[in-house]
Design a protein around this motif. Sequence first.
Motif, PDB file in Angstrom:
ATOM      1  N   UNK A   1       0.967  -1.127  -0.003  1.00 48.29           N
ATOM      2  CA  UNK A   1      -0.016  -0.087   0.154  1.00 48.29           C
ATOM      3  C   UNK A   1       0.629   1.245  -0.134  1.00 48.29           C
ATOM      4  N   UNK A   2       1.775   1.184   0.797  1.00 47.83           N
ATOM      5  CA  UNK A   2       2.995   2.371   0.939  1.00 47.83           C
ATOM      6  C   UNK A   2       3.448   2.814  -0.533  1.00 47.83           C
ATOM      7  N   UNK A   3       3.993   1.598  -1.350  1.00 46.22           N
ATOM      8  CA  UNK A   3       4.699   1.811  -2.459  1.00 46.22           C
ATOM      9  C   UNK A   3       3.608   2.448  -3.473  1.00 46.22           C
ATOM     10  N   UNK A   4       2.331   1.920  -3.432  1.00 44.24           N
ATOM     11  CA  UNK A   4       1.303   2.301  -4.375  1.00 44.24           C
ATOM     12  C   UNK A   4       1.319   3.834  -4.248  1.00 44.24           C
ATOM     13  N   UNK A   5       1.158   4.353  -2.851  1.00 44.72           N
ATOM     14  CA  UNK A   5       0.640   5.629  -2.539  1.00 44.72           C
ATOM     15  C   UNK A   5       1.834   6.625  -2.831  1.00 44.72           C
ATOM     16  N   UNK A   6       3.117   6.023  -2.478  1.00 46.52           N
ATOM     17  CA  UNK A   6       4.352   7.018  -2.637  1.00 46.52           C
ATOM     18  C   UNK A   6       4.715   7.269  -4.207  1.00 46.52           C
ATOM     19  N   UNK A   7       4.441   6.044  -4.816  1.00 44.48           N
ATOM     20  CA  UNK A   7       4.642   6.305  -6.302  1.00 44.48           C
ATOM     21  C   UNK A   7       3.614   7.047  -6.923  1.00 44.48           C
ATOM     22  N   UNK A   8       2.356   6.887  -6.578  1.00 45.18           N
ATOM     23  CA  UNK A   8       1.302   7.673  -7.163  1.00 45.18           C
ATOM     24  C   UNK A   8       1.111   9.218  -6.809  1.00 45.18           C
ATOM     25  N   UNK A   9       1.566   9.593  -5.526  1.00 48.26           N
ATOM     26  CA  UNK A   9       0.976  10.809  -4.687  1.00 48.26           C
ATOM     27  C   UNK A   9       2.263  11.345  -3.958  1.00 48.26           C
ATOM     28  N   UNK A  10       3.146  10.393  -3.675  1.00 44.72           N
ATOM     29  CA  UNK A  10       4.225  11.290  -3.079  1.00 44.72           C
ATOM     30  C   UNK A  10       4.414  11.033  -1.519  1.00 44.72           C
TER      31      UNK A  10
ATOM     32  N   UNK B   1       2.486  10.007   4.215  1.00 42.85           N
ATOM     33  CA  UNK B   1       1.985  10.633   5.723  1.00 42.85           C
ATOM     34  C   UNK B   1       0.556  10.481   5.836  1.00 42.85           C
ATOM     35  N   UNK B   2       0.038  11.048   5.035  1.00 36.56           N
ATOM     36  CA  UNK B   2      -1.323  11.222   5.212  1.00 36.56           C
ATOM     37  C   UNK B   2      -2.170   9.793   5.377  1.00 36.56           C
ATOM     38  N   UNK B   3      -1.760   8.841   4.489  1.00 34.31           N
ATOM     39  CA  UNK B   3      -2.165   7.475   4.717  1.00 34.31           C
ATOM     40  C   UNK B   3      -1.939   6.904   6.165  1.00 34.31           C
ATOM     41  N   UNK B   4      -0.829   7.030   6.733  1.00 34.65           N
ATOM     42  CA  UNK B   4      -0.437   6.571   8.025  1.00 34.65           C
ATOM     43  C   UNK B   4      -1.363   7.378   9.051  1.00 34.65           C
TER      44      UNK B   4
END
Length: 405
Positions: free
Chosen positions: A162-171, A176-179
């Motif tokens: 999940x982290x990899x997808x969010x970091x790749x797509x939105x930075x 941090x917002x997802x966490x």
Amino acid sequence: MTLSGAAPSVAYRDGNVLRWVAAYTASVSGDVVFFLTLSWAVTRMAGPAQVGAVLAVGAIPRAVLMLVGGVIADRYGPRRVVIGSDLARCLIVFGAAALMQFATTRLSMLFAVALIFGVIDALFMPAVGALAGRLTDVGQLGRVQGLRILAVRLSNAVGPMIAAIVLTAAGVAAGFGLAGLLFTLSVGLLLAVRLHRIQPSVPSTASPLADLKDGLQHLRRNRQLTRLVVVVGLGDLCFSGPVGIGLVLLIAERHWAAAALGWTLSAFSIGGAVAGILLTALNRIPRAGVALACSLLATAVLVGALGQMTTTGMLIAGSAALGTTSGVASALGNALLQRKTDPYYLGRISSVTSLSTVGLTPLLYPVTGVVAAVWGTGAFFAGCAVVCLLAAAIAATKSVRGSEL
């Protein structure tokens, strides 16, 4: 016993326990996403050399203040402390997201975020360990710990993806917002969780230092409890991070493809999840102390063999088996420890085991690299096997092997 005196529900059918499991899963997933996002942000800003320094800044206060966190959990109640510290983690992580999105971020800001998060973790970890032992009747502790292992291993498997997808797509800001959202979900679920083991009738009026000494003296006076703490600490020590690093070094040493690492770590998580499901489903665990010693012995054999694997297929299969045996050992050890601990001391006893398994783990990271560089990765895994053998030997002593759930 329960507060109402009624027969307790089976843990996996108890709404109170299931709300805690969901909250714990969200919290562990939030941890995974936070640390991956923090490491990614530091790498992008200052290079990989600074990642270790930032993580160390967070690890130091977590280790130093862990025992204090146990005292606070016992004085004010684990539920209250868990909710408060989880809420504080929400605020600091959302603050980090805002800084990354709207401010000119400096490396010093990330050091500050890691430091504050480490302080909060020192409060959160002993309290969440104590809370698990106060959810239901003591006869359900084995199942509760099985559910805990299931939550941890699933979070460790899904969180990085999940982290990899969010970091790749939105930075980074979105990471941090997802966490923060995961921690918020955890807080919301925890608000609906209730304690079911009787709390101390008279709150402590002693000083925090006196309470800490009292907890340590209680541990020293109880030989069985002391040995269980040592068994849990030694049994979990090598699996809170060093084995993951060891696997990275082993695969690099063998010149295998990076995909092998992903499959190996996934197999370890799946094995642990299987252990959690099995322990949750079992109606009773006969001779739990003997089962603990046997699972630690099997873990020692497997972790030693892991460093000698010569094919990726063997490594993946060995990792799955290791995930299962280590998951059984961790769940049984923690269930027995909470079964034998007076609820009045759960926070302080939990802080001692948290210190050994999480607080001191970062100290093993440089040791892992040095041992692998000088003697080879197989030597590191052999060292981990020796630690597990020592834990198995202590678990096999009369006072521990006779323990029952």
